[in-house]
Motif scaffolding. Structure first.
Motif, PDB file in Angstrom:
ATOM      1  N   VAL A  20      17.997  87.159 -23.536  1.00  0.00           N
ATOM      2  CA  VAL A  20      17.393  86.458 -22.397  1.00  0.00           C
ATOM      3  C   VAL A  20      18.420  86.252 -21.294  1.00  0.00           C
ATOM      4  O   VAL A  20      18.128  86.436 -20.104  1.00  0.00           O
ATOM      5  CB  VAL A  20      16.796  85.103 -22.841  1.00  0.00           C
ATOM      6  CG1 VAL A  20      16.395  84.264 -21.631  1.00  0.00           C
ATOM      7  CG2 VAL A  20      15.595  85.330 -23.753  1.00  0.00           C
ATOM      8  N   THR A  21      19.630  85.896 -21.683  1.00  0.00           N
ATOM      9  CA  THR A  21      20.686  85.677 -20.686  1.00  0.00           C
ATOM     10  C   THR A  21      20.999  86.969 -19.927  1.00  0.00           C
ATOM     11  O   THR A  21      21.129  86.967 -18.700  1.00  0.00           O
ATOM     12  CB  THR A  21      21.954  85.136 -21.370  1.00  0.00           C
ATOM     13  OG1 THR A  21      21.630  83.919 -22.063  1.00  0.00           O
ATOM     14  CG2 THR A  21      23.052  84.860 -20.360  1.00  0.00           C
ATOM     15  N   LEU A  26      17.666  90.503 -13.793  1.00  0.00           N
ATOM     16  CA  LEU A  26      16.515  90.196 -12.944  1.00  0.00           C
ATOM     17  C   LEU A  26      16.914  89.484 -11.660  1.00  0.00           C
ATOM     18  O   LEU A  26      16.383  89.783 -10.580  1.00  0.00           O
ATOM     19  CB  LEU A  26      15.525  89.323 -13.732  1.00  0.00           C
ATOM     20  CG  LEU A  26      14.177  89.016 -13.071  1.00  0.00           C
ATOM     21  CD1 LEU A  26      13.354  90.300 -12.940  1.00  0.00           C
ATOM     22  CD2 LEU A  26      13.420  87.974 -13.883  1.00  0.00           C
ATOM     23  N   THR A  27      17.864  88.539 -11.776  1.00  0.00           N
ATOM     24  CA  THR A  27      18.218  87.705 -10.621  1.00  0.00           C
ATOM     25  C   THR A  27      19.556  88.073  -9.992  1.00  0.00           C
ATOM     26  O   THR A  27      19.864  87.608  -8.887  1.00  0.00           O
ATOM     27  CB  THR A  27      18.273  86.220 -11.038  1.00  0.00           C
ATOM     28  OG1 THR A  27      19.336  86.034 -11.985  1.00  0.00           O
ATOM     29  CG2 THR A  27      16.955  85.787 -11.681  1.00  0.00           C
ATOM     30  N   THR A  73      23.143  82.028 -13.149  1.00  0.00           N
ATOM     31  CA  THR A  73      22.874  80.612 -12.910  1.00  0.00           C
ATOM     32  C   THR A  73      21.607  80.128 -13.601  1.00  0.00           C
ATOM     33  O   THR A  73      21.613  79.098 -14.292  1.00  0.00           O
ATOM     34  CB  THR A  73      22.771  80.337 -11.404  1.00  0.00           C
ATOM     35  OG1 THR A  73      23.998  80.730 -10.765  1.00  0.00           O
ATOM     36  CG2 THR A  73      22.540  78.852 -11.143  1.00  0.00           C
ATOM     37  N   LEU A  74      20.492  80.846 -13.441  1.00  0.00           N
ATOM     38  CA  LEU A  74      19.242  80.429 -14.063  1.00  0.00           C
ATOM     39  C   LEU A  74      19.371  80.435 -15.582  1.00  0.00           C
ATOM     40  O   LEU A  74      18.914  79.506 -16.263  1.00  0.00           O
ATOM     41  CB  LEU A  74      18.104  81.361 -13.630  1.00  0.00           C
ATOM     42  CG  LEU A  74      16.742  81.106 -14.292  1.00  0.00           C
ATOM     43  CD1 LEU A  74      16.251  79.696 -13.991  1.00  0.00           C
ATOM     44  CD2 LEU A  74      15.710  82.145 -13.837  1.00  0.00           C
ATOM     45  N   ALA A  75      19.996  81.473 -16.130  1.00  0.00           N
ATOM     46  CA  ALA A  75      20.160  81.574 -17.587  1.00  0.00           C
ATOM     47  C   ALA A  75      20.978  80.412 -18.135  1.00  0.00           C
ATOM     48  O   ALA A  75      20.652  79.850 -19.187  1.00  0.00           O
ATOM     49  CB  ALA A  75      20.813  82.904 -17.943  1.00  0.00           C
TER      50      ALA A  75
END
Length: 418
Positions: A361-362, A368-369, A373-375
């Motif tokens: 996921v990370t 994807l981004t 930061t989001l991960a």
């Protein structure tokens, strides 16, 4: 533990040169590590059943064969699926047998009063391996390439772990002893019963189907899923992240090694404290360590300074690694009995699924981004969820740790006086 766990951790060091050589996407490459968790998670209940029936020597030597073989075959990689089969499936499955999961299947049987301390000492061997094995691996990668380093670790696994794992035994009764080092003729056999808080629950013969029907089983499973998610999400990606924001490879390998070095006193101390205050408090402290670690990583993107690296390393190693010192104890104190291996192995199916999800996921969110930061923010939320889950499971509501026995005795005496 020093070799068996770090042989898999070394993937974080292989990650950058593999990316450079093949040009694969990070999500695909890190997916090999994650896929290994999926497969190892799937076989974890079988490993627990094997432990119940054949004992730790069979489990450990199976792990040696799988891990050693995977590391020796990995240098032949030319396609992503080769990496998935060797580093992923074989090394991943072998690490379940040789690492925290496999050791937690039998080691808690040997201790009651100081179970957390004993497991903390045993698992602190991982830190010793990190500060010796990982720098050696990084040096070989820089001098001769990742393939040579991988082959060397495979040989080390076979030559060292195969003979020493013949010495392990499932329980102290197998060699005429009782838990905590007592002699078989000791008159203290009945004393461990005094730590039971809920005699109705403790009196049940816990089989896997019975455990599956309880909410406590699923709270532990959720807590372990989240715990291994945060553990491996940061472990796999931190080296590459530090390189991305401008730090040198030497800082990357230093950070990875020192995390485990700090885990030595951290695991021992937190394991000892868990014997005094309870497993729930230490699980919470460790989850807080990972939350601080993720917060520091987010801050490093905007302020890449060494003090933030130090904070990240300290929080992850000294606090976060404390999870391992109580992982076996939490399950044993709730579902103690003849089928503990099968129950723990099934719970680790969820835990290893978390270990698989974290790196994948990370990496996916980065692809994807374009940023971690989001991960990393998700990692903070998962840390909180893990702590909540273990409190809901409540091992201290079934069996009291040694430091809480005086309160249990006082409550029992007050009840009898009434």
């Amino acid at each position: 533990m020093a070799i068996g766990v770090n042989a898999r951790t070394a993937f974080s060091l292989f990650f950058p040169p593999i990316l450079s050589e093949f040009g694969w996407e990070r999500g695909i490459t890190a997916g090999a590590f994650s896929f290994g968790f999926v497969v190892s998670g799937a076989i974890s209940p079988l490993i627990g059943r094997l432990m119940d029936r054949a004992g730790p020597r069979a489990v450990m030597e199976l792990g040696v064969a799988l891990m050693g073989g995977g590391l020796l075959l990995a240098p032949l990689t030319t396609q992503p699926w080769h990496l998935y089969l060797t580093i992923g499936v074989m090394v991943g499955a072998g690490s379940v047998c040789l690492g925290y999961s496999g050791q937690s299947l039998f080691l808690p049987n040997w201790f009651i009063r100081r179970r957390g301390l004993a497991m903390g000492i045993a698992f602190a061997g991982v830190g010793i391996g990190s500060v010796t094995l990982l720098p050696w691996v990084q040096h070989m990668i820089e001098q001769t390439g990742w393939r040579t380093a991988c082959t060397a670790i495979g040989i080390l696994v076979l030559l060292v772990l195969a003979p020493i794992n013949l010495l392990v035994r499932k329980r102290p009764e197998d060699i005429g002893l009782e838990p905590d080092g007592g002699a078989a003729s000791s008159a203290t056999m009945a004393k461990p019963v005094s730590n039971i808080v809920d005699p109705v629950w403790a009196g049940i013969d816990w089989t896997l189907p019975r455990a599956l029907a309880t909410s406590r089983f699923w709270w532990i499973a959720l807590g372990y899923f989240c715990g291994l998610y945060i553990w491996y999400a940061v472990q796999v990606h931190q080296t590459k992240f530090l390189l991305d924001i401008g730090f040198s490879p030497s800082v990357g390998v230093w950070a990875l090694g020192v995390v485990s070095l700090l885990g030595i006193p951290g695991q021992i101390l937190l394991g000892h404290i868990s014997d005094r205050v309870g497993r729930e408090w230490i699980w919470t402290a460790s989850c807080a360590g990972f939350a601080i670690c993720f917060a520091a990583l987010i801050a490093l993107k905007y302020a890449p300074t060494l003090p933030l690296v130090y904070l990240m390393v300290f929080a992850q190693g000294a606090l976060g690694y404390g999870l391992t010192s109580i992982m076996g104890a939490v399950v044993l104190e709730i579902f103690q009995g003849r089928h503990y291996g099968s129950i723990f192995g099934t719970i680790m199916l969820a835990g290893l699924a978390g270990g698989a999800a974290g790196p994948w996921v990370t990496g996916f969110l980065h692809d994807l981004t374009g940023s971690y930061t989001l991960a990393f923010a998700i990692g903070i939320a998962v840390s909180l969820l893990s702590a909540i889950a273990i409190w809901r499971a409540g091992p201290g509501k079934i069996r009291a740790v040694a430091g809480r026995l005086h309160r249990l005795r006082s409550a029992l005496e007050a009840s009898s006086d009434r």
